[in-house]
Design a protein around this motif. Sequence first.
Motif, PDB file in Angstrom:
ATOM      1  N   ALA A  77       0.833  -1.208   0.000  1.00 52.52           N
ATOM      2  CA  ALA A  77       0.000   0.000   0.000  1.00 52.52           C
ATOM      3  C   ALA A  77       0.867   1.257   0.000  1.00 52.52           C
ATOM      4  CB  ALA A  77      -0.925  -0.007   1.213  1.00 52.52           C
ATOM      5  N   GLY A  78       0.484   2.203  -0.837  1.00 53.82           N
ATOM      6  CA  GLY A  78       1.224   3.454  -0.949  1.00 53.82           C
ATOM      7  C   GLY A  78       2.390   3.399  -1.910  1.00 53.82           C
ATOM      8  N   GLN A  79       2.719   2.200  -2.390  1.00 56.67           N
ATOM      9  CA  GLN A  79       3.851   2.038  -3.316  1.00 56.67           C
ATOM     10  C   GLN A  79       3.321   1.949  -4.738  1.00 56.67           C
ATOM     11  OE1 GLN A  79       6.320  -1.348  -2.409  1.00 56.67           O
ATOM     12  NE2 GLN A  79       7.299  -1.346  -4.415  1.00 56.67           N
ATOM     13  N   VAL A  80       3.853   2.769  -5.626  1.00 61.82           N
ATOM     14  CA  VAL A  80       3.447   2.725  -7.029  1.00 61.82           C
ATOM     15  C   VAL A  80       4.067   1.488  -7.675  1.00 61.82           C
ATOM     16  CG1 VAL A  80       3.491   3.904  -9.250  1.00 61.82           C
ATOM     17  CG2 VAL A  80       3.248   5.234  -7.139  1.00 61.82           C
ATOM     18  N   LEU A  81       3.222   0.654  -8.260  1.00 62.63           N
ATOM     19  CA  LEU A  81       3.672  -0.614  -8.843  1.00 62.63           C
ATOM     20  C   LEU A  81       3.480  -0.607 -10.350  1.00 62.63           C
ATOM     21  CD1 LEU A  81       1.984  -2.903  -6.176  1.00 62.63           C
ATOM     22  CD2 LEU A  81       4.417  -2.324  -6.313  1.00 62.63           C
ATOM     23  N   GLU A  82       4.528  -0.981 -11.055  1.00 63.93           N
ATOM     24  CA  GLU A  82       4.446  -1.050 -12.512  1.00 63.93           C
ATOM     25  C   GLU A  82       3.689  -2.298 -12.938  1.00 63.93           C
ATOM     26  OE1 GLU A  82       8.371  -0.841 -14.076  1.00 63.93           O
ATOM     27  OE2 GLU A  82       8.783   1.142 -13.234  1.00 63.93           O
TER      28      GLU A  82
END
Length: 242
Positions: free
Chosen positions: A176-181
């Motif tokens: 959560a809160g982490q931008v994931l490609e």
Amino acid sequence: MLSPKTILIVEDEPTSLEAMGGYFEVEGYRVIRAENSDEMERALARHKIDLMVLDLRLPGKDGLTLLRELRSHSDLPVIVVSARTDDIDHIVALEIGADDYLDKPVNLRELLVRVRNVLWRCERRAPEEATAQPTRIGFEGWVLDTGARRLFAADGGDVRLTRGEFELLVYLIRRAGQVLERDQLLDCLSSREWQPYDRSVDVLIGRLRSKIEKTPKDPRLIVTVHGVGYVFLGSLHRAEAP
């Protein structure tokens, strides 16, 4: 010695059915053949199937109907094959829950590789799931039970998730809160073979939003980061079972 994997091939064209069936038998698989929905349902009831290859154009119930019915109670890996080449058929099949899609005429070698990849990814994930510590994660009124693989609404209602939806939601929540490609998200899915320009993640995200967002077209939990991927922005907490 390990038992051979069992593949159910559902195909109404006899020549194609025998070509695919014979090819996989030579490769060491156990093959069950079905030409229509009745034969498919009998095969599923009588045999332990590891993966199904499903044609869309079938007499009686078509492949999309059968896949939709199957996904209401089973996460059996399914690779769709079809002479329909319209993009909408690919998208609909993936939205319903297909693990992969191949256009006809099918290259049998390519189909074999895709089958192996789907089975390998499912096997790779199984030990992780067996040893993972079950937890209940609350977010915005929802409760995700990772042990039971179930999602509960605020009123206690059970919202069913397909295998891909569950894996993707758990992956997003735990980061959560982490931008994931997109390629990161593809890699977390046990049943998908990574391919450039694959839309599977976008389809799964759309399906998840339709289930957990108050306004799917204006998402607040799973947010698009244009040109990059997605990020989960829900507020998390430990939760008890509903």
